[in-house]
Design an enzyme around this catalytic site. Sequence first.
Site, short mmCIF file in Angstrom:
data_model
loop_
_atom_site.label_atom_id
_atom_site.label_comp_id
_atom_site.label_asym_id
_atom_site.label_seq_id
_atom_site.Cartn_x
_atom_site.Cartn_y
_atom_site.Cartn_z
CG PHE A 55 -1.32 -1.31 1.75
CD1 PHE A 55 -2.00 -2.23 0.96
CD2 PHE A 55 -0.93 -1.67 3.01
CE1 PHE A 55 -2.30 -3.49 1.45
CE2 PHE A 55 -1.23 -2.93 3.51
CZ PHE A 55 -1.92 -3.84 2.73
CB CYS A 56 2.04 3.61 -1.51
SG CYS A 56 1.51 3.25 -3.15
CG ASN A 57 3.22 3.25 4.99
OD1 ASN A 57 4.36 3.15 5.44
ND2 ASN A 57 2.30 4.01 5.55
#
Length: 855
Positions: free
Chosen positions: A442-444
């Site tokens: 999740f782009c984290n």
Amino acid sequence: MSVLSHVMKFEQMTKIPLDYEKYNDQPAEPYEMNVLSQVISNEQMTKITSGFRRLGDRCYLDNAGATLYPANLLDTINDDLVNNVYMNPHTDKYTKDCLEQIRCLVLKHFNTNPSTYSVVFTSGTTQSLKLVAESFQFSGVQDNLASGSFVYLRDNHTSVLGLREIATDKNADIIHISHDDFLESLASTQQTAWRDSNDANTLFVYPAQSNFNGYKYPIDCIDKIKSGCLNHYVKKHLCKINCNWYILLDAASYVSTNKLDLSENQPDFVCMSFYKIFGFPTGLGALLIKNSSGNVLSQKRYFGGGTVDALLSDEDYHIKREILHERFEDGTVSFLSILALKHCFDNLNKLIPKVINNDLMDTISHHSYYLAKDLYQQLLLLKHNNGAKAVMLYMDSEFNDISKQGSIVTFNLMRENGTYIGYTEFQHMADLFNLSVRTGCFCNSGSCQRHLMMTNKDMKEMYKAGHRCGDEVDLIHGKPTGAIRVSFGYYNTFNDVDKLITMICKCFVKTTVTKPKRYTDYNVNETKKVIKPDKPNSIFHRLINDTAYFRDIKNILNIPHADSKIALKEISIFPIKSCGAFKIDSAWKIGPKGFEFDRDWMIIKDTGVCLTQKQNSRMCMIRPTIDLKRRLMILNFKGKEPISVPLDITTQGKFKNTSMCHSKVCTDMVKGYDCGDDVADWISEALEVSFLRLIRQADEDSRIQKKKNNEDIKLLSLSNQAQFLLINKATVRWLSKQIRDPMFTDDIDQLTDRFRGNLIIDMDEELVERDWQKVFIGKHEFKVEGQCPRCQMVCIDQQTGEKTVEPLRTISEQFGGKLRFGIYLSYVGTIDASNDNVLVVYAPIKAKADDDISR
Ligand SMILES: *Cc1c(COP(=O)(O)O)cnc(C)c1O
């Protein structure tokens, strides 16, 4: 693709026997007690979900990726765009006013206002973040050695981590803080005592809510950070130390399901994407800039259309605009999308019953939080038949405090033998069951690494082994490379939780779980704020009682300047902004905002923008009269029965917040009372525009005259610039002579009416009023605030509403393009310091020009 072919494909791909059929004989869910939401009643919830029928049997659980828009939202937007003409806001003042109005709406949503924050429209969170970093002044201006610092939480979204590159280019020191260290530093009471005079700046970025697992970071720590609780991080890295902290809050995930109250905590910069709040439109976001922090964004390089005040095309010379949003919005903003925002706010407000704290977002956050909590509790207890734990949760809170946790649950599943099930495998099954969830990191990557316990070395080795962000390599040496994220929005219900759990049990865990007790907890209503009935408007209670009103006219007439040759000819008030004049033949009272009842009302469109003659020239044909005896304002319109509204607000309607959009900036929020449906319909019919409303300016609303050189403050009604407008008939006569257009047939009175003055005087000499500094009318002193700028409104025949070219063409010709006519006045007081506040027609007038002011 049919389910069957999907299944076949899946089977071939994974070689896992698909035996969920076997489990279909699980007891049916106990639907008799089917509660949909913890806070919203089943009836209301059913109404809400009816806007999402397009989902069919799809279960949408990726609210954190994008929320969904309800079907009727698009109808409303479509209606608006089909029926109204919107142009480039640089061309069309009306479109621009609508946009200004929407800026106010955005700020209101976050409980703040244009005097505290500015709204810069961007393409989304990512562009907002970039804009801050690119414009941020890291290094000290005087002390070049002080390079400034870029400090960020490791658990930020990728879009924040990317700012590193910009900060590095600007020689800023790059410092990152871990999740635990950050929370620890905030909790410690230890204050860093030192402060340094170094003038470099620190930009600190953190998310209000983690997009990884919904953990809510504290927002009430802004002041603490500013006063130095994170200083030791900077200190470690720098020999030169600074502590000018600026906080950039990544609110993208937080605001999608939570109320962000900027009246309490005020980060310097806040960024967001609107599709995460409303589902539509995409490609639109905002950067909110605290006005007092705007100066630190001094390093914006690029300039585009609309952002400069002056520019030379062949020389390196340009000056950026002062107004923040004008300076930062390069090119034409996404104006149709911005116009859609208004409907997004309206729609959501109508759709969601304000059950918690009488607040839209509080209701959404509680509703979705309880869905996530329900899922969390079930997953926590989910075990295989052999007793092995089936779920690995990646949370930072245990769902015991809504202020620390949003509506996201992140986890991986495990097999009976303790090995992990890859998220890709889960994703395929979810697809099969028509469940939309997000899997991966999740782009984290910060949060992913921390929760999945991957070292930097692990990450690099995974890359070498061929794993790429976003690919399907879900396990490396049995260790997961990502997770499953389930996130809830206002349209989700407990049914969605059930569908997910059923799918997990059918495919992976093969047990049954007992659902937590569910009920719609109406008790939360207790927190509902009591809405106080609106106060009656005091000014209208202490209004002139009419016997006293004209009693002493004789007395009043006995006033100074009796020797003066000039007299006040006419008093006009314009009770409804932009509508016809009410001419007063005797005397009228001066109130704190100008003449009493002058521009106390306005007509607003359904966009909330004030309607003016520029858009609807028929407005001048609505002629209000004021009947002080019966305490009514009576509206007249040719061919219609007159209608009246009370002068005193006793049975006042809804309290409306609207904003007025003047020339450039829309900074004026006007508070007013809605005058009800009857008069609204009457006006809509007369002007042939639907959904107009008549609004009465509220007493406590205090618009103030735009200050020049910090002079004293004057209250304003809804008039544009100043309390009074004075017109000299001699100047009108002079102008009339200059107009050579034979088609222009106005007599002097008609021409005078076009200028819509409050005070009409008649002198022998034209144009002399342009030099005046002070005016005495009877015993009242007025100060001249300047000349009145003119626009196309003087080209509207105030009798017929017809538009002409004159007199604007002649005014322009005579005054070298300066469209000025008439002078603005503000009230100073009586010259004998009495309380008398009545101005009488025929009162003598004395004026003082620049050079003969004696005091
Ligand atoms: C979604 C999200 C972003 C990125 O938003 P875009 O709309 O892709 O620009 C950044 N930060 C957080 C916390 C988010 O949830």
